[in-house]
Design an enzyme around this catalytic site. Structure first.
Site, PDB file in Angstrom:
ATOM      1  N   GLY A 134     -11.986  89.887 -23.819  1.00 43.25           N
ATOM      2  CA  GLY A 134     -11.042  88.821 -23.556  1.00 43.25           C
ATOM      3  C   GLY A 134     -11.641  87.460 -23.865  1.00 43.25           C
ATOM      4  N   CYS A 135     -10.786  86.453 -24.001  1.00 37.15           N
ATOM      5  CA  CYS A 135     -11.251  85.117 -24.406  1.00 37.15           C
ATOM      6  C   CYS A 135     -12.084  84.456 -23.309  1.00 37.15           C
ATOM      7  CB  CYS A 135     -10.073  84.247 -24.813  1.00 37.15           C
ATOM      8  SG  CYS A 135      -8.728  84.161 -23.612  1.00 37.15           S
ATOM      9  N   PHE A 136     -11.546  84.361 -22.095  1.00 40.52           N
ATOM     10  CA  PHE A 136     -12.337  83.810 -20.996  1.00 40.52           C
ATOM     11  C   PHE A 136     -13.603  84.653 -20.792  1.00 40.52           C
ATOM     12  CE2 PHE A 136      -8.776  81.366 -18.741  1.00 40.52           C
ATOM     13  CZ  PHE A 136      -9.416  80.142 -18.875  1.00 40.52           C
TER      14      PHE A 136
END
Length: 325
Positions: A134-136
């Site tokens: 995921g990005c975070f």
């Protein structure tokens, strides 16, 4: 040339993936599957591709492609793979969260490797199936990997991070309309963001005795793309020792760089880079990390994983210039 298929081609991550693959010297886009856009030119949806391609969205799937990218909503990749079969030689890179956690990594004989190159590079190189982070989760793990790897996360970790509007996807909601987002700021999913599962999993993989809390406050920013994160925790060594440790950990990383310069988001937007800066304040180590949520946080990292899987130079097709000015 690798024949590449994309499932779910209308979203932001798919648009960036298409742009990267069109300019990658080792790939040919075989099909982009989208039931809602079948027959339309890609540039009808991704209007930055006008003049770049005449490919149309397809309602047909080629089961014999070399690489399949899944750009589906969370939970939909599992359903898609249950209904559709592909060649045993087809490698799959999933950009959803369906296979990121250890409990979910095995699916109908397919073993998904967590695709964070700075953590699992060797495993990625021999993998057939990748769960793209995921990005975070990418930005925050890169901030603390060196600490966990050296067993130095002995206290609670506190994280405050802000993401751009593209992190919410293309579907409109009350908090993605321009009139709400512009000149505005808010937090959401306080201490309960879904990417905490990935982050905790990685920390415990590297430091089995970690028993403290990771406190994560995600925020919505009034800009389009990028993640800017500040992380701090107690650290009983010097700043010089911290910098040396981080530089050693990332010395062979293709896209993660430690700097003593003050960071601002435009340095990484439109690139696959992660920049990290360290500061010492009393007994606390402050780690600033930032990425482009659509590239290093999604499609760029997916291409990076593909490069590793096929033995290409890791930065092939990813030498991108930041939107610095």
């Amino acid at each position: 040339m690798l024949e590449v298929g994309i499932i779910g081609g209308a979203g932001y991550t798919a648009g960036e993936l298409i742009r990267l693959l069109l300019n990658h010297p080792k790939t040919n886009i075989n099909f982009v599957f989208s039931t809602s856009n079948a027959g339309n030119k890609l540039y009808k949806v991704h209007q930055d591709l006008i003049g770049a391609t005449e490919i149309s969205f397809s309602s047909e799937i080629n089961a014999d492609v070399d690489v399949l990218f899944l750009c589906l909503g969370h939970g939909n990749s599992t359903a898609f793979l249950q209904k559709n079969s592909f060649s045993r030689n087809t490698k799959i890179i999933d950009l959803s969260n369906d296979f990121r956690l250890l409990a979910d990594k095995s699916f109908e004989g397919k073993e998904f490797v967590y695709g964070l190159p700075e953590l699992n590079k060797k495993a990625i190189q021999s993998a057939n199936y990748i769960a793209n982070p995921g990005c975070f989760a990418t930005a925050l793990q890169l901030a603390i990997l060196p600490l966990a790897s050296n067993g130095l996360l002995k206290n609670d970790v506190h994280i405050n991070a802000v993401t751009g509007a593209t992190g919410a996807g293309t579907s409109l909601s009350a908090t993605t309309h321009f009139t709400w987002r512009d000149n505005n700021f808010s937090h959401y999913k306080a201490f309960n963001h879904q990417h905490l599962g990935e982050i905790n999993q990685t920390v415990h993989q590297l430091q089995t005795d970690f028993k403290s809390e990771i406190n994560f406050m995600p925020n919505r920013g009034d800009f389009s793309r990028g993640i800017f994160a500040t992380t701090y925790t107690k650290f009983n060594k010097s700043l010089e020792e911290a910098i040396k440790m981080y530089e050693a950990y990332y010395k062979d990383a293709a896209f993660t760089f430690v700097t003593n310069q003050n960071l601002f988001l435009k340095q990484v937007v439109n690139t696959n880079n992660c920049f990290i800066q360290l500061e010492k304040h009393g007994d606390k180590l402050l780690i600033t990390s930032m990425i482009d949520n659509l590239l290093k946080g999604a499609s760029g990292q997916a291409i990076q994983n593909m490069n590793l899987m096929y033995g290409f130079q890791e930065d092939t097709g990813l030498k991108l210039k930041a939107n610095y000015f």
